[in-house]
Design a protein around this motif. Structure first.
Motif, PDB file in Angstrom:
ATOM      1  N   ALA A 414      25.970 -39.773  42.177  1.00  0.00           N
ATOM      2  CA  ALA A 414      24.636 -39.992  41.153  1.00  0.00           C
ATOM      3  C   ALA A 414      24.153 -40.446  40.493  1.00  0.00           C
ATOM      4  O   ALA A 414      23.398 -40.760  40.470  1.00  0.00           O
ATOM      5  CB  ALA A 414      25.322 -39.610  39.972  1.00  0.00           C
ATOM      6  N   LEU A 415      25.022 -41.821  40.715  1.00  0.00           N
ATOM      7  CA  LEU A 415      24.211 -43.170  39.942  1.00  0.00           C
ATOM      8  C   LEU A 415      23.390 -44.357  40.641  1.00  0.00           C
ATOM      9  O   LEU A 415      22.170 -44.162  40.340  1.00  0.00           O
ATOM     10  CB  LEU A 415      25.647 -44.196  40.752  1.00  0.00           C
ATOM     11  N   SER A 417      20.912 -42.005  42.381  1.00  0.00           N
ATOM     12  CA  SER A 417      20.808 -40.756  42.565  1.00  0.00           C
ATOM     13  C   SER A 417      19.336 -41.427  40.926  1.00  0.00           C
ATOM     14  O   SER A 417      18.057 -40.892  40.810  1.00  0.00           O
ATOM     15  CB  SER A 417      20.219 -39.498  42.110  1.00  0.00           C
ATOM     16  N   GLY A 418      20.036 -41.766  39.826  1.00  0.00           N
ATOM     17  CA  GLY A 418      19.602 -42.583  38.795  1.00  0.00           C
ATOM     18  C   GLY A 418      18.356 -43.590  39.083  1.00  0.00           C
ATOM     19  O   GLY A 418      17.509 -43.373  38.312  1.00  0.00           O
ATOM     20  N   ILE A 419      19.437 -44.278  39.576  1.00  0.00           N
ATOM     21  CA  ILE A 419      18.536 -45.325  39.801  1.00  0.00           C
ATOM     22  C   ILE A 419      17.195 -45.118  40.506  1.00  0.00           C
ATOM     23  O   ILE A 419      16.056 -45.373  40.466  1.00  0.00           O
ATOM     24  CB  ILE A 419      18.916 -46.251  41.387  1.00  0.00           C
ATOM     25  N   ALA A 420      17.075 -43.984  41.946  1.00  0.00           N
ATOM     26  CA  ALA A 420      16.373 -44.072  42.014  1.00  0.00           C
ATOM     27  C   ALA A 420      15.221 -43.062  41.502  1.00  0.00           C
ATOM     28  O   ALA A 420      13.984 -43.078  42.362  1.00  0.00           O
ATOM     29  CB  ALA A 420      16.461 -43.032  43.385  1.00  0.00           C
ATOM     30  N   ALA A 421      15.972 -42.480  40.512  1.00  0.00           N
ATOM     31  CA  ALA A 421      14.352 -41.144  39.430  1.00  0.00           C
ATOM     32  C   ALA A 421      13.406 -41.966  38.994  1.00  0.00           C
ATOM     33  O   ALA A 421      13.039 -42.356  38.851  1.00  0.00           O
ATOM     34  CB  ALA A 421      15.590 -40.784  38.969  1.00  0.00           C
ATOM     35  N   ALA A 422      14.459 -43.491  38.324  1.00  0.00           N
ATOM     36  CA  ALA A 422      13.964 -43.918  37.088  1.00  0.00           C
ATOM     37  C   ALA A 422      12.712 -45.019  37.924  1.00  0.00           C
ATOM     38  O   ALA A 422      11.947 -45.548  37.476  1.00  0.00           O
ATOM     39  CB  ALA A 422      14.820 -45.030  36.320  1.00  0.00           C
ATOM     40  N   PHE A 423      13.267 -45.686  39.675  1.00  0.00           N
ATOM     41  CA  PHE A 423      12.529 -45.926  40.121  1.00  0.00           C
ATOM     42  C   PHE A 423      11.004 -45.675  40.395  1.00  0.00           C
ATOM     43  O   PHE A 423      10.350 -45.756  40.445  1.00  0.00           O
ATOM     44  CB  PHE A 423      13.195 -46.555  41.276  1.00  0.00           C
ATOM     45  N   SER A 424      11.418 -44.571  40.853  1.00  0.00           N
ATOM     46  CA  SER A 424      10.006 -43.787  41.161  1.00  0.00           C
ATOM     47  C   SER A 424       9.502 -43.115  40.586  1.00  0.00           C
ATOM     48  O   SER A 424       8.118 -43.104  40.346  1.00  0.00           O
ATOM     49  CB  SER A 424      10.535 -42.103  42.455  1.00  0.00           C
ATOM     50  N   LEU A 425       9.921 -43.182  39.132  1.00  0.00           N
ATOM     51  CA  LEU A 425       8.559 -42.334  38.341  1.00  0.00           C
ATOM     52  C   LEU A 425       8.317 -43.645  37.404  1.00  0.00           C
ATOM     53  O   LEU A 425       7.030 -44.218  36.942  1.00  0.00           O
ATOM     54  CB  LEU A 425       9.662 -42.122  36.770  1.00  0.00           C
ATOM     55  N   ALA A 426       8.677 -45.315  37.553  1.00  0.00           N
ATOM     56  CA  ALA A 426       8.111 -46.491  37.369  1.00  0.00           C
ATOM     57  C   ALA A 426       7.139 -46.667  38.030  1.00  0.00           C
ATOM     58  O   ALA A 426       6.105 -47.718  37.358  1.00  0.00           O
ATOM     59  CB  ALA A 426       8.999 -47.547  36.368  1.00  0.00           C
ATOM     60  N   ARG A 427       7.130 -46.900  39.420  1.00  0.00           N
ATOM     61  CA  ARG A 427       6.275 -47.426  40.424  1.00  0.00           C
ATOM     62  C   ARG A 427       5.695 -46.898  40.830  1.00  0.00           C
ATOM     63  O   ARG A 427       6.166 -44.707  41.261  1.00  0.00           O
ATOM     64  CB  ARG A 427       7.309 -47.959  41.981  1.00  0.00           C
ATOM     65  N   PRO A 428       4.237 -46.881  40.677  1.00  0.00           N
ATOM     66  CA  PRO A 428       2.776 -45.885  41.489  1.00  0.00           C
ATOM     67  C   PRO A 428       3.161 -45.394  42.487  1.00  0.00           C
ATOM     68  O   PRO A 428       3.063 -46.409  43.660  1.00  0.00           O
ATOM     69  CB  PRO A 428       1.251 -46.800  40.825  1.00  0.00           C
ATOM     70  N   GLY A 429       2.977 -44.422  43.100  1.00  0.00           N
ATOM     71  CA  GLY A 429       3.168 -43.883  44.382  1.00  0.00           C
ATOM     72  C   GLY A 429       3.951 -43.968  44.938  1.00  0.00           C
ATOM     73  O   GLY A 429       4.270 -43.089  45.973  1.00  0.00           O
ATOM     74  N   THR A 471      29.591 -35.900  35.649  1.00  0.00           N
ATOM     75  CA  THR A 471      29.617 -37.147  36.668  1.00  0.00           C
ATOM     76  C   THR A 471      28.065 -37.583  36.906  1.00  0.00           C
ATOM     77  O   THR A 471      27.703 -38.618  36.680  1.00  0.00           O
ATOM     78  CB  THR A 471      30.383 -37.219  38.238  1.00  0.00           C
ATOM     79  N   ASN A 472      27.398 -36.125  37.828  1.00  0.00           N
ATOM     80  CA  ASN A 472      26.256 -36.406  37.574  1.00  0.00           C
ATOM     81  C   ASN A 472      24.924 -36.726  36.360  1.00  0.00           C
ATOM     82  O   ASN A 472      24.421 -37.953  36.393  1.00  0.00           O
ATOM     83  CB  ASN A 472      25.065 -34.688  37.992  1.00  0.00           C
ATOM     84  N   LEU A 473      25.348 -35.977  35.007  1.00  0.00           N
ATOM     85  CA  LEU A 473      24.245 -36.394  34.320  1.00  0.00           C
ATOM     86  C   LEU A 473      24.727 -38.205  33.542  1.00  0.00           C
ATOM     87  O   LEU A 473      23.965 -38.503  32.966  1.00  0.00           O
ATOM     88  CB  LEU A 473      25.258 -35.660  32.844  1.00  0.00           C
ATOM     89  N   ASN A 474      26.255 -38.764  33.511  1.00  0.00           N
ATOM     90  CA  ASN A 474      25.933 -39.972  33.040  1.00  0.00           C
ATOM     91  C   ASN A 474      25.839 -40.727  33.717  1.00  0.00           C
ATOM     92  O   ASN A 474      25.491 -42.105  32.950  1.00  0.00           O
ATOM     93  CB  ASN A 474      27.989 -39.865  32.783  1.00  0.00           C
ATOM     94  N   ALA A 475      25.773 -40.836  34.773  1.00  0.00           N
ATOM     95  CA  ALA A 475      25.565 -41.296  35.728  1.00  0.00           C
ATOM     96  C   ALA A 475      24.393 -42.005  36.090  1.00  0.00           C
ATOM     97  O   ALA A 475      23.715 -42.717  36.602  1.00  0.00           O
ATOM     98  CB  ALA A 475      26.000 -40.979  37.596  1.00  0.00           C
TER      99      ALA A 475
END
Length: 621
Positions: A414-415, A417-429, A471-475
């Protein structure tokens, strides 16, 4: 902005204008453009070039532009580019500007300590930090009363070093009127000679004849005092054994001891210098490869998360459809259907939006994201509960049971995945990879498992599935906040305390991790004791189990050991294991096989295995 590979003069106060002629000389010697950075402190960051005819300039920028014009005449702005640089933390603003401009060398004027009373970061402390930590070549100058060029450059070879300072002086200042004199360290003449010879060989032949080395008999400090003359530049070098703070202190001490000297003092450090400050420079170099967002990209990201992370009818409908699909997939133990449900769920976006809201202290965005999360979760629970009530099966499938026992590995998933989600949303492409992130973290299946288990009275499994979702939500929330902090989305509030509502929510998230981590660790320890990560087999349906058990009651001496369907490989089949001291007859095996085929179909792979046990003996004698 395109990288210029320029020489960058950093001006922190009005006295820094005295270094402009020196910076021009250095840039001309390098054959590179000169950028002048006027740095002031203010809450909102600004970094932009100053137009030649621009009016209403900040006081420092106006002073520097006037001094530049006086140094070069009317074409001064054509030979040097002036930049207005403001931010809450000036040292960070300087390093960011140097990165964006592609500066190869920083030229800094050394102010007196306490020259900026009440200015927050002291200019002397900023220069000291940059002299140690900037990942570029650095030249710190205290030019004194000299306005333009030195008549000689003295390079004290402290502890036999000084190689970089010798090469810099030879390439920058030396000419027919300006020799470079190396003062050998009496404590280590051998190394001083070796460093001098190596440095001399590494400069152009036209400069070598203006280099010389002297071997004083007295201490190096006494040699400097005896050799220096008015209009000299005394240039120290930061070699592997030396400390930036020590050398800067030496500059200040020399100035105080000889107030009658009209000399300039300097400190030179290569970007590749070893010794003190090496770790800080490595960290700053690492920042060069870290992603950043400009103003337009930050606005686009905020709009994406605000629109996608707000409660709407579309959002609730998609959450309910996703939960319904996941519920049917879990009931049938169909992994492909569960994966499809993850792709439909839009719950990731408001969670990531909440993480950004905490970083930016955006209360309105956080409120919107929180309402969307609550509405989506309630809708998903209702849809999954309906499927559970309509499900005629009385047992839980292995897919549901498996989500009732999360462990620490799920927290790690989960942790990240949260990093990957924010990174993918913030980076074009990279936004297309958000689909893969949604599959990895699986937000909706735990919600569906919670409702399905509760409808069958299995509150232990429902509690475990709820724990997995929390767990998923907080992480994810924490991981997204870390990424957005790294991207600099908190720059507008840097240096300001977070409002109470942000502190309360962050403390709540951190506190929640303690019981969550304890329960996850307990589950992991239990799974290690069991020796398996998930069940290898799933039970047969309740009606089929009861039918088999009823049939075996009529067989004397035959004991049922196991009946289960493989959960490891599809089509592996159903196994029924019997134990008896006597031989189990074939008709019984065929009858049990027919019972299973009547439920599973004729194509079901059914195996009935009979184990022979030792006959019981009379031990009463």
């Amino acid at each position: 902005m395109q990288a210029r590979n320029a020489v960058l003069l950093v001006v922190l106060h009005e006295d820094g204008c005295r270094a402009i002629p020196w910076a021009l000389r250095i840039a001309e010697a390098r054959g590179k453009p000169l950028d002048i950075l006027c740095v002031t402190k203010q809450p909102s960051p600004v970094f932009e070039p100053v137009e030649e005819d621009e009016k209403d300039l900040p006081e420092l920028v106006a002073t520097v532009r006037e001094a530049l014009g006086a140094a070069l005449g009317e074409d001064g702005h054509a030979r040097a580019t002036l930049y207005d640089c403001r931010g809450p933390k000036r040292r960070r603003a300087i390093l960011a500007a140097a990165r964006e401009l592609g500066a190869e060398e920083l030229v800094l004027d050394l102010p007196e300590k306490g020259a900026e009373k009440g200015a927050g970061e002291d200019a002397h402390a900023i220069v000291s930090h940059l002299a140690r930590a900037a990942p570029e070549d650095v030249l710190v100058l205290d030019v004194g009363t000299l306005k333009s060029e030195p008549l000689r450059v003295l390079v004290p070879q402290v502890r036999g070093g000084g190689g970089y300072a010798l090469r810099l002086a030879a390439r920058t200042f030396t000419n027919e009127e300006c020799p470079v004199i190396a003062l050998s360290d009496p404590s280590d003449h051998v190394r001083s000679k070796r460093v001098y010879a190596r440095s001399r060989d590494r400069v152009d032949e036209s400069h070598r004849e203006r280099l010389e080395q002297r071997e004083p008999k007295q201490s190096l400090d006494d040699a400097i005092a005896e050799t220096v003359r008015t209009s000299d530049l005394v240039l120290f070098a930061a070699d592997a054994e030396l400390n930036a703070a020590e050398l800067l202190g030496r500059l200040a001490a020399t100035r105080q001891e000889h107030p009658d000297w009209a000399i300039a003092l300097g400190f030179a450090r290569s970007a590749q210098a070893a010794g003190a400050g090496r770790f800080e420079r490595a960290v700053e170099r690492l920042r060069l490869y870290l992603p950043t967002l400009d103003r337009e990209a930050r606005q686009d990201l905020h709009k994406t998360l605000r629109d996608g992370g707000s409660l709407s009818a579309n959002f609730v409908v998609m959450m309910m459809l996703s939960a319904g699909i996941a519920s049917f997939g879990l009931v049938q133990s169909s992994a492909s259907v569960v994966i499809g449900a993850m792709l439909v769920a839009p719950l990731m976006t408001p969670i990531v939006a909440a993480g950004m809201a905490l970083v930016q202290c955006n209360r309105d965005l956080f409120r919107r994201a929180r309402i969307a999360m609550v509405g989506g979760i309630v809708g998903a629970l209702l849809a999954a509960t309906l499927v559970g009530l309509l499900n005629p099966r009385g047992d839980l499938t292995a897919e549901i049971v498996a989500r009732g026992a999360p462990n620490l590995f799920d927290l790690g998933i989960a942790l990240l995945s949260g990093i990957a989600a924010a990174f993918s949303l913030a980076r074009p492409g990279l936004q297309g990879t958000l689909v893969g992130v949604a599959i990895a973290v699986a937000l909706v299946p735990p919600i569906a498992s919670t409702a399905l288990a509760a409808t069958k009275g299995r509150f232990d499994v429902a509690g475990g599935a709820a724990l997995l979702f929390l767990t998923n939500l907080n992480a994810i929330l924490l991981g997204a906040a870390l990424v957005f902090r790294l991207f600099g989305l908190d720059a507008a509030r840097a240096g300001e305390p977070s409002p109470p509502w942000v502190r309360r929510n962050m403390v709540g998230i951190v506190i929640a991790f303690f019981p969550i981590t304890y329960m996850l660790a307990t589950n992991l320890d239990a799974s290690l004791d069991d020796g398996v990560g998930r069940p290898w087999a799933r039970p047969l349906t309740k009606s089929l189990r009861e039918e088999i058990e009823d049939r075996l009651e009529y067989e004397t001496g035959v004991e049922l050991v196991l009946m289960a369907e493989s959960d490891i490989e599809d089509g592996f089949g159903v196994e029924i294991v019997l134990a008896s001291p006597d031989r189990v007859e074939k008709p019984l095996k065929d009858e049990l096989r027919e019972m299973v085929e009547g439920v599973k179909g004729k194509d079901a792979n059914v195996r009935v295995i009979a184990l022979r046990t030792a006959p019981e003996t009379d031990t009463s004698r």
